[in-house]
Enzyme design. Structure first.
Site, PDB file in Angstrom:
ATOM      1  N   CYS A  62    -122.473  39.869  35.643  1.00  0.00           N
ATOM      2  CA  CYS A  62    -123.737  39.116  35.675  1.00  0.00           C
ATOM      3  C   CYS A  62    -123.930  39.173  37.359  1.00  0.00           C
ATOM      4  O   CYS A  62    -123.289  38.131  37.674  1.00  0.00           O
ATOM      5  CB  CYS A  62    -123.912  37.673  35.152  1.00  0.00           C
ATOM      6  SG  CYS A  62    -125.245  36.850  35.529  1.00  0.00           S
ATOM      7  N   GLY A  96    -122.006  33.466  42.225  1.00  0.00           N
ATOM      8  CA  GLY A  96    -121.418  33.297  43.440  1.00  0.00           C
ATOM      9  C   GLY A  96    -120.061  33.792  43.445  1.00  0.00           C
ATOM     10  O   GLY A  96    -119.143  33.202  42.601  1.00  0.00           O
ATOM     11  N   GLY A 102    -117.550  32.906  45.479  1.00  0.00           N
ATOM     12  CA  GLY A 102    -116.803  31.841  45.860  1.00  0.00           C
ATOM     13  C   GLY A 102    -116.158  31.409  44.619  1.00  0.00           C
ATOM     14  O   GLY A 102    -114.618  31.300  44.370  1.00  0.00           O
ATOM     15  N   ILE A 159    -112.902  27.322  49.307  1.00  0.00           N
ATOM     16  CA  ILE A 159    -112.841  28.907  49.721  1.00  0.00           C
ATOM     17  C   ILE A 159    -113.999  28.988  50.660  1.00  0.00           C
ATOM     18  O   ILE A 159    -115.392  28.870  50.461  1.00  0.00           O
ATOM     19  CB  ILE A 159    -112.951  29.724  48.387  1.00  0.00           C
ATOM     20  CG1 ILE A 159    -111.877  29.511  47.696  1.00  0.00           C
ATOM     21  CG2 ILE A 159    -112.587  31.295  48.855  1.00  0.00           C
ATOM     22  CD1 ILE A 159    -110.242  29.818  47.833  1.00  0.00           C
ATOM     23  N   ASN A 180    -113.101  30.103  33.550  1.00  0.00           N
ATOM     24  CA  ASN A 180    -114.483  30.187  34.128  1.00  0.00           C
ATOM     25  C   ASN A 180    -115.724  29.904  33.146  1.00  0.00           C
ATOM     26  O   ASN A 180    -116.696  29.634  33.484  1.00  0.00           O
ATOM     27  CB  ASN A 180    -114.831  31.540  34.779  1.00  0.00           C
ATOM     28  CG  ASN A 180    -114.568  31.740  36.164  1.00  0.00           C
ATOM     29  OD1 ASN A 180    -114.195  30.642  36.861  1.00  0.00           O
ATOM     30  ND2 ASN A 180    -114.635  32.884  36.889  1.00  0.00           N
ATOM     31  N   TYR A 181    -115.281  29.763  31.994  1.00  0.00           N
ATOM     32  CA  TYR A 181    -116.092  29.021  31.147  1.00  0.00           C
ATOM     33  C   TYR A 181    -115.851  27.838  30.786  1.00  0.00           C
ATOM     34  O   TYR A 181    -115.558  27.397  29.726  1.00  0.00           O
ATOM     35  CB  TYR A 181    -116.219  29.886  29.655  1.00  0.00           C
ATOM     36  CG  TYR A 181    -116.595  31.398  29.803  1.00  0.00           C
ATOM     37  CD1 TYR A 181    -117.533  31.715  30.875  1.00  0.00           C
ATOM     38  CD2 TYR A 181    -116.354  32.301  28.943  1.00  0.00           C
ATOM     39  CE1 TYR A 181    -117.998  33.126  31.050  1.00  0.00           C
ATOM     40  CE2 TYR A 181    -116.529  33.722  28.951  1.00  0.00           C
ATOM     41  CZ  TYR A 181    -117.435  33.940  30.105  1.00  0.00           C
ATOM     42  OH  TYR A 181    -117.833  35.442  30.297  1.00  0.00           O
TER      43      TYR A 181
HETATM   44  C1  LIG Z   1    -124.910  34.031  33.141  1.00  0.00           C
HETATM   45  C2  LIG Z   1    -123.373  33.924  33.515  1.00  0.00           C
HETATM   46  C3  LIG Z   1    -122.790  35.184  33.378  1.00  0.00           C
HETATM   47  C4  LIG Z   1    -121.422  35.100  33.574  1.00  0.00           C
HETATM   48  N1  LIG Z   1    -120.600  36.403  33.700  1.00  0.00           N
HETATM   49  C5  LIG Z   1    -119.415  36.392  33.916  1.00  0.00           C
HETATM   50  C6  LIG Z   1    -118.600  37.626  34.040  1.00  0.00           C
HETATM   51  O1  LIG Z   1    -119.192  38.604  33.843  1.00  0.00           O
HETATM   52  N2  LIG Z   1    -117.400  37.541  34.363  1.00  0.00           N
HETATM   53  C7  LIG Z   1    -116.722  36.476  34.697  1.00  0.00           C
HETATM   54  O2  LIG Z   1    -115.495  36.332  35.031  1.00  0.00           O
HETATM   55  N3  LIG Z   1    -117.364  35.165  34.477  1.00  0.00           N
HETATM   56  C8  LIG Z   1    -118.629  35.256  34.327  1.00  0.00           C
HETATM   57  N4  LIG Z   1    -119.297  33.962  34.246  1.00  0.00           N
HETATM   58  C9  LIG Z   1    -118.629  32.664  34.650  1.00  0.00           C
HETATM   59  C10 LIG Z   1    -118.457  32.460  36.113  1.00  0.00           C
HETATM   60  O3  LIG Z   1    -117.289  33.346  36.719  1.00  0.00           O
HETATM   61  C11 LIG Z   1    -118.234  31.232  36.576  1.00  0.00           C
HETATM   62  O4  LIG Z   1    -119.439  30.434  36.111  1.00  0.00           O
HETATM   63  C12 LIG Z   1    -118.029  30.892  37.888  1.00  0.00           C
HETATM   64  O5  LIG Z   1    -117.446  29.440  38.203  1.00  0.00           O
HETATM   65  C13 LIG Z   1    -119.317  31.062  38.902  1.00  0.00           C
HETATM   66  O6  LIG Z   1    -119.073  30.855  40.217  1.00  0.00           O
HETATM   67  P1  LIG Z   1    -120.027  30.254  41.010  1.00  0.00           P
HETATM   68  O7  LIG Z   1    -119.711  30.049  42.593  1.00  0.00           O
HETATM   69  O8  LIG Z   1    -121.215  30.881  40.670  1.00  0.00           O
HETATM   70  O9  LIG Z   1    -120.252  28.868  40.241  1.00  0.00           O
HETATM   71  P2  LIG Z   1    -120.298  27.315  40.631  1.00  0.00           P
HETATM   72  O10 LIG Z   1    -120.955  26.583  39.194  1.00  0.00           O
HETATM   73  O11 LIG Z   1    -121.059  27.158  41.800  1.00  0.00           O
HETATM   74  O12 LIG Z   1    -118.786  26.878  40.936  1.00  0.00           O
HETATM   75  C14 LIG Z   1    -117.823  26.932  39.705  1.00  0.00           C
HETATM   76  C15 LIG Z   1    -116.652  26.077  39.987  1.00  0.00           C
HETATM   77  O13 LIG Z   1    -115.871  26.658  41.010  1.00  0.00           O
HETATM   78  C16 LIG Z   1    -116.027  25.648  42.137  1.00  0.00           C
HETATM   79  N5  LIG Z   1    -116.351  26.372  43.145  1.00  0.00           N
HETATM   80  C17 LIG Z   1    -117.534  27.096  43.721  1.00  0.00           C
HETATM   81  N6  LIG Z   1    -117.439  27.479  44.743  1.00  0.00           N
HETATM   82  C18 LIG Z   1    -116.044  27.340  45.438  1.00  0.00           C
HETATM   83  C19 LIG Z   1    -115.513  27.486  46.539  1.00  0.00           C
HETATM   84  N7  LIG Z   1    -116.127  28.088  47.429  1.00  0.00           N
HETATM   85  N8  LIG Z   1    -114.328  26.986  46.853  1.00  0.00           N
HETATM   86  C20 LIG Z   1    -113.732  26.167  45.871  1.00  0.00           C
HETATM   87  N9  LIG Z   1    -114.272  25.900  44.658  1.00  0.00           N
HETATM   88  C21 LIG Z   1    -115.486  26.560  44.324  1.00  0.00           C
HETATM   89  C22 LIG Z   1    -116.932  24.468  41.830  1.00  0.00           C
HETATM   90  O14 LIG Z   1    -116.428  23.332  42.164  1.00  0.00           O
HETATM   91  C23 LIG Z   1    -117.011  24.531  40.221  1.00  0.00           C
HETATM   92  O15 LIG Z   1    -115.743  23.950  39.875  1.00  0.00           O
HETATM   93  C24 LIG Z   1    -120.820  33.975  34.013  1.00  0.00           C
HETATM   94  C25 LIG Z   1    -121.508  32.691  33.984  1.00  0.00           C
HETATM   95  C26 LIG Z   1    -122.845  32.897  33.448  1.00  0.00           C
HETATM   96  C27 LIG Z   1    -123.336  31.362  33.625  1.00  0.00           C
END
Ligand SMILES: Cc1cc2nc3c(=O)[nH]c(=O)nc-3n(C[C@H](O)[C@H](O)[C@H](O)COP(=O)(O)OP(=O)(O)OC[C@H]3O[C@@H](n4cnc5c(N)ncnc54)[C@H](O)[C@@H]3O)c2cc1C
Length: 424
Positions: free
Chosen positions: A56, A60, A62, A121, A355-356
């Site tokens: 997807c 982010g 991070g 990070i 991550n879920y």
């Molecule tokens: C629509 C959708 C599709 C997805 N598809 C996949 C997939 O294909 N493969 C997969 O592996 N996962 C997938 N995921 C899960 C995804 O990996 C996690 O939701 C992941 O946490 C996303 O990272 P984010 O930085 O966008 O999230 P955020 O919601 O911003 O962060 C998630 C967690 O990480 C922490 N965090 C964020 N940034 C940092 C940072 N810079 N340093 C330290 N901690 C941080 C936050 O505090 C929180 O605990 C999917 C999720 C969704 C909603």
């Protein structure tokens, strides 16, 4: 009286620089960049390099890598987190550390130990992987009327053993059948790191039951396959990835996960379909493992779901209105399906993907955390890596500054340098 808990919300969206170095086979990526932007910037420099992270594109990088980051090249190259070579982090004392300064324990912990426990990070340095200039994708649907049960039964026996260049996931939803009745649809969506001719050979040899034909196969560049696998229409150009957003509408959803180590018997699948037809927006995604995922040891990084895993199952249900009754209906349904699947999936522990994040598995209470309580979900996410993660957490964040509902706990004592004595 309700106790208020103070918290900090950090917006990293402007930390978006991506520096790709093809000669060094690596890229420095700031934490606020989306994975779609990362893929685009790599493909902009080379048609034969890629990075094996999520499907997807609006995720982010991070947070994504902190939990593992799986995607359609995982059977060939492992996870995004398996392909990280350096990082920059701000620790609880406000120091900015790279790999050399943070040390190997913390560097191990941040690659799969979950977000929000060790520090912030700022950037990841990722290793690039080779991709062919032409890859092949396909999507083949099977409904209950066109053999969904039989084909899924076979998939469970082959998808994790098949050629490592091939990743075939299954998207399970409900649709209206030709008879106007609701039915279950299983869509087999694949990325093959090669051309159609070889893909057809692999499929005819290992998985003829799917009935893949040349007509189903579409050859394209790797970056175009990113768009395809993300589910966007074929007229969407790779430049869209630079917008860093999804094309899909924002919805409320609840997700859960499981890992399958033994195939679900046909009677089990039939019971699953019954449950499935009881919800108005059900979804399951089965992602095959095996290949490189089975070759990397369970303790190489904190992500432990490796050898012996057939697939990860993701359960999803979504709704659009803000009504609590609607939310309760969907959440109760997904909990019921998860309970039903307990008979068939991994046990002791029942593994889950960090991550879920699933708060049904348990939560830290009142800004405190407890090693034993947190081990209930910690063992599901990290298996035996949980203990080492807690030791690293205790070492690098002894005041538990980085706390959230499922952050790693600290020990009430420290282990001495001999690895045995306890310092209170
Ligand atoms: C629509 C959708 C599709 C997805 N598809 C996949 C997939 O294909 N493969 C997969 O592996 N996962 C997938 N995921 C899960 C995804 O990996 C996690 O939701 C992941 O946490 C996303 O990272 P984010 O930085 O966008 O999230 P955020 O919601 O911003 O962060 C998630 C967690 O990480 C922490 N965090 C964020 N940034 C940092 C940072 N810079 N340093 C330290 N901690 C941080 C936050 O505090 C929180 O605990 C999917 C999720 C969704 C909603």
């Amino acid at each position: 009286m309700k106790r208020s808990v103070s918290f900090i919300l950090l917006d990293l969206a402007k930390l978006r620089a991506i520096k790709v170095d093809i000669e060094d086979n690596s890229a420095w990526v700031q934490a606020g960049a989306t994975i779609g932007e990362v893929y685009y910037r790599i493909a902009e420099k080379s048609k034969t390099h890629g990075y094996p992270a999520g499907l997807c594109t609006s995720l982010g990088i991070g947070g994504h890598i902190t939990g593992g980051a799986y995607g359609p090249m995982m059977r060939k190259y492992g996870l995004g987190a398996d392909n990280v070579v350096d990082a920059q982090i701000v620790d609880a004392s406000g120091r900015v550390l790279d790999r050399a300064l943070m040390g190997e324990d913390l560097f191990w912990a941040i690659r799969g130990g979950g977000g929000g426990s060790f520090g912030i990070i700022l950037a990841w340095k990722v290793k690039l992987v080779p991709v062919p200039s032409t890859v092949t994708v396909f999507t083949v649907p099977k409904t209950l009327e066109t053999g969904a049960t039989k084909v899924l039964n076979k998939w469970q026996h082959v998808a994790h053993k098949i050629d490592e260049d091939l990743f075939i996931r299954i998207l399970i939803t409900t649709v209206n059948s030709t008879k106007g009745k609701k039915t279950v649809q299983t869509a087999y969506q694949a990325l093959f790191l090669g051309k159609t001719d070889r893909l057809l050979d692999v499929m005819n040899h290992s998985f003829p039951e799917l009935g893949l034909t040349r007509k189903d196969c579409i050859e394209m560049s790797w970056i175009q396959s990113v768009i395809y696998i993300a589910g966007y229409p074929s007229n969407i150009k790779p430049e869209f990835l630079l917008q860093g957003k999804s094309l899909f509408p924002t919805v409320n959803f609840k997700a859960k996960s499981d890992f399958l180590r033994v195939p679900v018997p046909v009677t089990g699948l039939q019971g699953m379909w019954e449950k499935f037809l009881q919800n108005d927006s059900p979804m399951m995604i089965w992602n095959p493992y095996g290949g490189m995922m089975g070759k990397i040891s369970e303790s190489s990084i904190p992500f432990p779901h490796r050898k012996g895993v057939i697939c990860k199952i993701q359960y999803l249900t979504a709704w659009t209105d803000g009504d609590k009754k609607t939310a309760d209906k969907h959440i109760n349904w997904i909990r019921g399906l998860y309970e039903y699947m307990g008979t068939f999936v991994s046990k002791f522990p029942r593994e889950a993907y960090v991550n879920y994040r699933d708060l049904d598995l348990g939560m830290n209470k009142n800004a405190n955390s407890n090693f034993l309580e947190a081990s209930v979900w910690g063992k599901k996410y990290y298996k035996n890596n949980y203990d080492r993660l807690v030791l690293v957490k205790t070492e690098v964040d002894p005041d538990n500054f980085f706390w959230h509902e499922q952050s790693l706990p600290i020990l009430p004592f420290k282990v001495g340098q001999d690895g045995k004595s306890l310092i209170h």
